[in-house]
Design an enzyme around this catalytic site. Sequence first.
Site, PDB file in Angstrom:
ATOM      1  N   LEU A  74      84.301  27.886 112.235  1.00  0.00           N
ATOM      2  CA  LEU A  74      82.932  27.836 112.736  1.00  0.00           C
ATOM      3  C   LEU A  74      82.981  27.395 114.197  1.00  0.00           C
ATOM      4  O   LEU A  74      83.852  26.613 114.591  1.00  0.00           O
ATOM      5  CB  LEU A  74      82.083  26.834 111.942  1.00  0.00           C
ATOM      6  N   ASP A  75      82.025  27.879 115.014  1.00  0.00           N
ATOM      7  CA  ASP A  75      81.917  27.398 116.384  1.00  0.00           C
ATOM      8  C   ASP A  75      81.742  25.885 116.382  1.00  0.00           C
ATOM      9  O   ASP A  75      81.186  25.309 115.430  1.00  0.00           O
ATOM     10  CB  ASP A  75      80.721  28.028 117.091  1.00  0.00           C
ATOM     11  N   THR A  76      82.151  25.238 117.453  1.00  0.00           N
ATOM     12  CA  THR A  76      82.063  23.778 117.534  1.00  0.00           C
ATOM     13  C   THR A  76      80.657  23.274 117.243  1.00  0.00           C
ATOM     14  O   THR A  76      80.471  22.304 116.497  1.00  0.00           O
ATOM     15  CB  THR A  76      82.505  23.304 118.929  1.00  0.00           C
TER      16      THR A  76
END
Length: 303
Positions: free
Chosen positions: A134-136
């Site tokens: 997942l993106d940060t």
Amino acid sequence: MEERIVPGGAPPDRLDRALARLFGVSRGRAMEWIAEDRVRVDGRRVAKGSQVAPGACVSVRRPPPDAPAPQPELPLRIVHADAHVVVADKPAGMPSHPLKPGETGTAANALVGRFPELASVGPAPREGGLVHRLDTDTSGLLLAARTEAAHSMLRAQFGSRTVEKGYLALVAGELHAGGEIDVPLLHDPHDPRKVRAASDPEWAQAHGARPASTRFAPVDRRGGFTLVEVEIATGVLHQIRAHLAFIGHPLAGDALYGGPQLPGLSRHFLHAARLAFAHPDGTRPRYESSLPQDLAAVLETLP
């Protein structure tokens, strides 16, 4: 260098398979070592498909360890854990895994701190057994495998697009109907931080765009914004963010893709809320995660 001798009774086999068996690693990791020119057979470099005969001396110059340092105290909620998999709920602001040796504060660090065997699962030690990312600044459900067999099975499902991945997103503008965005994505040549939609098929093919498919359906409309449920069959970098921006409805708080800011919102409004997959035990579990407090509070402020 570490050396192993192929046993005398072993049948000839491909280098990648023989290497994995001799050194007790996954075939993916063995191929990674070969690609990095770390492997020699009787002192010579050979291709991964070359036959390795009994009595051959196989040597490996192992890479420096890059497994994530264990950090069990990091704020990562474990939703489910069994002998095969771990499902975790990642907070916003936490990267999925380290991008360079020694990096800390990631979900992989937290997972390895609680399940040390994850450091040796999968082709890249830094990933800590994770089978997706997942993106940060995207919160929500992450899946990790505790064994090589489970990792291979789960990665195959992601590759065949049979994993159910559901998200909640708040987008700019009012959406009154759902739809599907089936447009390839590629890195933006003008901004390395972004990806862009390639709607022209010939141009997309010429520039190596990756297939990407995003389905969305409106759930609620408030104050010029729409809360949408999103499902993705593919998993291209920034896929949901880029696709929704492409149709003129960028995520709230997503400055990189032109999304408007909202009071109290310090990140893009995207949460991985649902995950279902075929489990190694033969079942198909489904896990859900509610909107975290920061996103729920922003939603409540909209008229």
